[in-house]
Structure formats: C-alpha cells, structure tokens
Motif scaffolding. Structure first.
Motif, short mmCIF file in Angstrom:
data_model
loop_
_atom_site.label_atom_id
_atom_site.label_comp_id
_atom_site.label_asym_id
_atom_site.label_seq_id
_atom_site.Cartn_x
_atom_site.Cartn_y
_atom_site.Cartn_z
N ILE A 75 0.72 -1.19 0.07
CA ILE A 75 -0.03 -0.01 -0.09
C ILE A 75 1.04 1.30 -0.07
N ASN A 76 0.68 2.05 -1.13
CA ASN A 76 1.61 3.32 -1.17
C ASN A 76 0.86 4.42 -0.74
N ILE A 77 1.31 5.29 0.15
CA ILE A 77 0.60 6.37 0.67
C ILE A 77 0.94 7.63 -0.33
N CYS A 78 -0.36 7.66 -1.04
CA CYS A 78 -0.02 8.90 -2.40
C CYS A 78 -0.80 10.14 -1.49
N SER A 79 -1.51 10.95 -2.52
CA SER A 79 -1.92 12.20 -1.91
C SER A 79 -2.89 12.80 -3.07
N MET A 80 -3.58 13.69 -2.61
CA MET A 80 -4.49 14.75 -3.55
C MET A 80 -3.44 15.24 -4.53
N GLN A 81 -2.33 15.41 -4.06
CA GLN A 81 -1.16 16.14 -5.12
C GLN A 81 -0.62 14.89 -6.12
N THR A 105 2.68 2.55 -8.49
CA THR A 105 1.86 1.86 -7.82
C THR A 105 0.96 0.91 -9.04
N ARG A 106 0.89 1.76 -10.09
CA ARG A 106 0.26 1.03 -11.49
C ARG A 106 1.19 0.15 -12.15
N GLY A 118 -2.95 2.31 -3.55
CA GLY A 118 -2.36 3.53 -3.06
C GLY A 118 -3.44 4.22 -2.09
N ILE A 119 -3.56 4.71 -1.20
CA ILE A 119 -4.45 5.39 -0.45
C ILE A 119 -4.01 7.00 -0.66
N ALA A 120 -5.14 7.75 -1.14
CA ALA A 120 -4.53 9.39 -1.55
C ALA A 120 -5.25 10.00 -0.44
N PRO A 121 -4.74 10.56 0.81
CA PRO A 121 -5.46 11.49 1.43
C PRO A 121 -5.93 12.78 1.09
N GLY A 122 -7.08 13.16 1.51
CA GLY A 122 -7.19 14.57 1.09
C GLY A 122 -6.34 15.45 2.19
N TYR A 123 -7.43 16.57 2.60
CA TYR A 123 -6.67 17.33 3.54
C TYR A 123 -7.02 16.96 4.98
N PHE A 124 -6.13 16.60 5.60
CA PHE A 124 -6.29 16.22 7.21
C PHE A 124 -5.49 16.91 8.19
N LEU A 130 -5.99 3.66 -6.47
CA LEU A 130 -5.99 4.75 -5.76
C LEU A 130 -7.33 4.93 -5.05
N LEU A 131 -7.35 4.80 -3.76
CA LEU A 131 -8.54 5.05 -2.90
C LEU A 131 -8.30 6.48 -2.34
N PHE A 132 -9.36 7.32 -2.76
CA PHE A 132 -9.03 8.58 -2.51
C PHE A 132 -10.09 8.67 -1.17
N VAL A 133 -9.47 9.16 -0.15
CA VAL A 133 -10.09 9.62 1.09
C VAL A 133 -10.08 11.15 1.37
N ASP A 134 -10.98 11.61 0.72
CA ASP A 134 -10.73 13.01 0.38
C ASP A 134 -12.20 13.83 0.68
#
Length: 254
Positions: free
Chosen positions: A141-147, A169-170, A185-191, A243-247
């Motif tokens: 699992i790669n921690i990605c980002s909104m960016q 990741t791909r 990947g998990i792509a967090p929004g603004y936390f 990529l799972l966006f949690v945003d």
C-alpha cells in the motif's frame, strides 16, 4: 466472511511510522490483529513507538533504517524476514514536505523530497516484493496524495513525487499481480496533521477548503484507518492498481 477484514497474525511493515499518520495506521491495524513493524530512521524513535504499542497489548517490533539507502533497506528487510517473520503487508508511508516558490526551490530540498517520497517507495517495495514473489502472496500500500492528481502553490516537488508514486503503484501492479500481490494506493485529502498545522491555523485557507470540499470540513486522521484495513485484508484480494481517495469528495467537485 466474518473474517474478511481480519489481520490476525499478519505482519505489517509501515515506513515512517514512529509518529503522525504512520503511527496512527500502526495502532489501527494492530487493533485488527496485525503484528506491527515500526520503521523510523532513528532507533530511539522506532523503539519508543513500538513500546507504546506493546504497552497497549499489541505485538510490535522496532526496525530502524534509512528508507532512501538501498543497501540499508536490503539489509533491514532481510533481517525482518529472517528474524521476525514474513512481511504480509508493506505500507510505504514515509514522506516529507518542503515549501518554496518554484523559481526559488533549492536543489538540495528537491532531492530530499524526491528521495524520501518517491525513491524510498521503489527501494522498499523492491526489497519486500522479492520475498513476496517467492511466497506468491502479499499486499503493498503506497500512501499517495491529492497531489498525485492536483497541483498547488509552493509544493511542486511534492506533487511530482506523489504523482510518481501513483504511477509506481500502477506499474508495480502490472508486474506483480501475476504473483498474487496486490499493490494499491491511499490518497488522503486534507487532514489535520502536524504537516498541515500551518494550513489548519490559516483561517482563510480553512474557509476555502470547507467550501471546496463537499464534506465541508478537514479530515480527521482516524478516518484513514478503514481504508488501510481494507487494502491490507483479504477483502481486497481482487483490487489492484487502485488509488483510494479519502478526501471528503474534494477531487470530484468542480
């Protein structure tokens, strides 16, 4: 089906997990039964974090190594595999942020961001996946980002690094899925984290964020745990290269 999200006895290595979101994920996965391997660049911080988990009744190990140094990574992963056990799940969480206008961004700080955020994902994933390939199973699992998808002022190297992690990741999925290894990947929004403290305290930015995000608020770091549990468990065995966006819906809003 009742054990679909169980992580009992699964060994999970999380890079950069002595503090912040990495430690939060470590605790959240431990609560689902995982044995956690804490990584930091320093022995003291890694051991302190691992001891906190052990004091709470969880199984945790400390493994300090520099994720940007290929030889150190290879030695550490071999040591974990030989003396702690097979790594079932790798979470590439280590990351840093630097802020400067693009025209003034120092070269050495560009290098630091790319090394920690991008190069480390390649190095650690390569070392761990060699063992996973032999076992014909594993999850990365790669921690990605909104960016990974969006740009923003003063953080162009960060966006470049996270965009690269999306493509890592791909690409890793394409090469490793045949060995029953899932790479997502998990792509967090603004936390609300230490890294975003200045933005949280900026009233104008927070107002803009709440208007821009359909959920109309900052994310709480605990809200990332569910995504990590899902992608670490057998519930995601046929999910790959995603990529799972949690945003809070930010990416899909105009």
């Amino acid at each position: 089906m009742k054990d679909l999200f169980s992580l009992t006895n699964k060994k999970v290595l999380i890079t950069g997990s002595a503090q912040g979101i990495g430690f939060l994920l470590a605790k959240g996965l431990a609560e689902q039964g995982a044995d956690i391997i804490i990584n930091d660049i320093t022995d003291d911080r890694a051991e302190h974090a691992a001891s906190q988990l052990r004091d709470a009744g969880f199984v945790a190990y400390a493994c300090a190594f520099d994720v940007t140094n290929g030889q150190a990574v290879n030695n550490a992963i071999a040591d974990i595999e030989g003396n702690i056990g097979a790594i079932d799940v790798l979470i590439n969480n280590a990351g840093i942020q630097r802020r400067h206008p693009f025209t003034e961004f120092p070269e050495n700080e560009w290098d630091a961001v790319i090394d920690v955020n991008q190069k480390s994902v390649f190095l650690v994933s390569q070392a761990v996946s060699r063992f996973m390939v032999k076992r014909q199973r594993g999850k990365i699992i790669n921690i990605c980002s909104m960016q990974s998808e969006l740009g923003r002022d003063t953080i162009t190297p960060y966006a470049a690094s996270k965009g690269a992690v999306k493509m890592l990741t791909r690409g890793m999925c394409v090469e490793l899925a045949r060995y029953n290894i899932q790479v997502n990947g998990i792509a967090p929004g603004y936390f609300k984290t230490d890294m975003t403290k200045a933005l949280v305290e900026d009233e104008a930015f927070t107002q803009w964020l709440c208007k821009r995000t359909p959920a109309a608020r900052w994310g709480n770091p605990e809200e990332l745990i569910g995504a990590a549990v899902y992608l670490s468990s057998r519930a995601s065995d046929f999910v790959n290269g995603h990529l799972l966006f949690v945003d809070g819906g930010m990416l899909v809003a105009v």
